[in-house]
Design a protein around this motif. Sequence first.
Motif, PDB file in Angstrom:
ATOM      1  N   ALA A 214      27.645  14.154 -78.280  1.00  0.00           N
ATOM      2  CA  ALA A 214      29.103  14.057 -78.375  1.00  0.00           C
ATOM      3  C   ALA A 214      29.482  12.584 -78.404  1.00  0.00           C
ATOM      4  O   ALA A 214      28.983  11.792 -77.612  1.00  0.00           O
ATOM      5  N   GLU A 215      30.341  12.205 -79.343  1.00  0.00           N
ATOM      6  CA  GLU A 215      30.779  10.805 -79.439  1.00  0.00           C
ATOM      7  C   GLU A 215      32.236  10.691 -79.016  1.00  0.00           C
ATOM      8  O   GLU A 215      32.958  11.683 -78.967  1.00  0.00           O
ATOM      9  N   GLY A 216      32.640   9.488 -78.650  1.00  0.00           N
ATOM     10  CA  GLY A 216      34.040   9.261 -78.307  1.00  0.00           C
ATOM     11  C   GLY A 216      34.447   9.848 -76.965  1.00  0.00           C
ATOM     12  O   GLY A 216      35.610  10.194 -76.756  1.00  0.00           O
TER      13      GLY A 216
ATOM     14  N   VAL B 136      23.378  13.971 -88.254  1.00  0.00           N
ATOM     15  CA  VAL B 136      24.608  14.177 -89.017  1.00  0.00           C
ATOM     16  C   VAL B 136      25.765  13.663 -88.176  1.00  0.00           C
ATOM     17  O   VAL B 136      26.034  14.163 -87.088  1.00  0.00           O
ATOM     18  N   ASP B 137      26.432  12.616 -88.681  1.00  0.00           N
ATOM     19  CA  ASP B 137      27.543  11.974 -87.993  1.00  0.00           C
ATOM     20  C   ASP B 137      28.838  12.749 -88.254  1.00  0.00           C
ATOM     21  O   ASP B 137      28.947  13.433 -89.272  1.00  0.00           O
ATOM     22  N   ASP B 138      29.789  12.632 -87.358  1.00  0.00           N
ATOM     23  CA  ASP B 138      31.106  13.253 -87.548  1.00  0.00           C
ATOM     24  C   ASP B 138      30.985  14.730 -87.879  1.00  0.00           C
ATOM     25  O   ASP B 138      31.731  15.258 -88.713  1.00  0.00           O
ATOM     26  N   PHE B 139      30.049  15.400 -87.222  1.00  0.00           N
ATOM     27  CA  PHE B 139      29.771  16.792 -87.583  1.00  0.00           C
ATOM     28  C   PHE B 139      31.004  17.664 -87.355  1.00  0.00           C
ATOM     29  O   PHE B 139      31.667  17.576 -86.330  1.00  0.00           O
TER      30      PHE B 139
HETATM   31 CA    CA Z   1      30.772   9.463 -85.686  1.00  0.00          CA
END
Ligand code: CA
Length: 278
Positions: free
Chosen positions: A235-237, A178-181
């Motif tokens: 964790a992204e970004g 799930v992206d941008d959770f």
């Molecule tokens: Ca994302």
Amino acid sequence: AKEAGRNTWQYYSQDALLRIQRRLEIEHALLGAIEREEFSLAYQPLLHAAHDQPPAIEALLRWHRPGIGYCSPAEFIPIAEKCGEIVRIGDWVLAEACRQAAAWDRAGLQFDRIAVNVSAVQLRDRGFAERVIDTCHAHGWPPQRLELELTESALIRDTDVLRHCFDVLERHGVPLAVDDFGTGFSNLHYLNRFPVGRLKIDRSFVQGMLHDTGTAEVTQAIVHLGHALGMKVVAEGVETEQEEAMLRRQGCDEIQGYLYSRPLTPRDLAHWLRQGGA
Ligand code: CA
Ligand code: C2E
Ligand code: CA
Ligand code: CA
């Protein structure tokens, strides 16, 4: 006052007109963009927090459109979704990612999996899951090493088409993330309904966590939630070592961001992997 009102209206309508114009321009330019070979993929690594396993790689779409200047996927993907072109573009992305991953694998490069972003519109398209599996087979890429990144909006509706889609994907062992959770919907029932194996904490939380204890508590809660459900948490970004340190302390499994690497050309990514991800 009337005069000012009219001016404001003109100002806004002018602005709206420009936006519609740009949208139509992009929509028009998207037609045939695959055939004209205007798309490419950039690749960004996701590092295992313990650094003891090979990284994963996310494929990100790039559009080289002569004439309209740089156009980011954040701008053209929503337009491609509205006009339906995303289905063909998405198929191209999947095929290209599998082809590249198989080529890297044959060249002896070590990585865990390749992740591809998939829009809700693609999932709703009948036969999507079968095409994913066929694409893997056509390129000799194991479906278990192709992860699909979905947004929460793709998962809230529980339809027969969606259920069939996830059945097929699960049967072939295709991992789902799930992206941008945390940015989408507060209803989390879908986490039990669909075979999700990974949560990606949205960049906005990572950006806020050092400045705001409330945000840091949210990221910690997401890690606990994911682990309680038997999932991995990414964790992204992540851009700074302080963010990285806090996410590690919180128990995050994988980390992605400019701190390690920007999205790279295939050539640079291969080089990066060979250097051991430095
Ligand atoms: Ca994302
Ligand atoms: P996303 O899937 O959440 O991808 C992460 C975005 O953040 C990417 O932007 C990436 O380049 C950028 N990013 C990565 N690390 C950092 C960082 O440390 N700091 C900052 N500030 N940004 C970072 P990009 O490539 O412009 O893509 C934007 C969005 O477009 C993606 O967000 C995704 O939702 C969508 N997208 C990209 N490629 C595809 C695709 O093939 N299919 C679909 N359906 N959507 C795509
Ligand atoms: Ca993504
Ligand atoms: Ca995003």
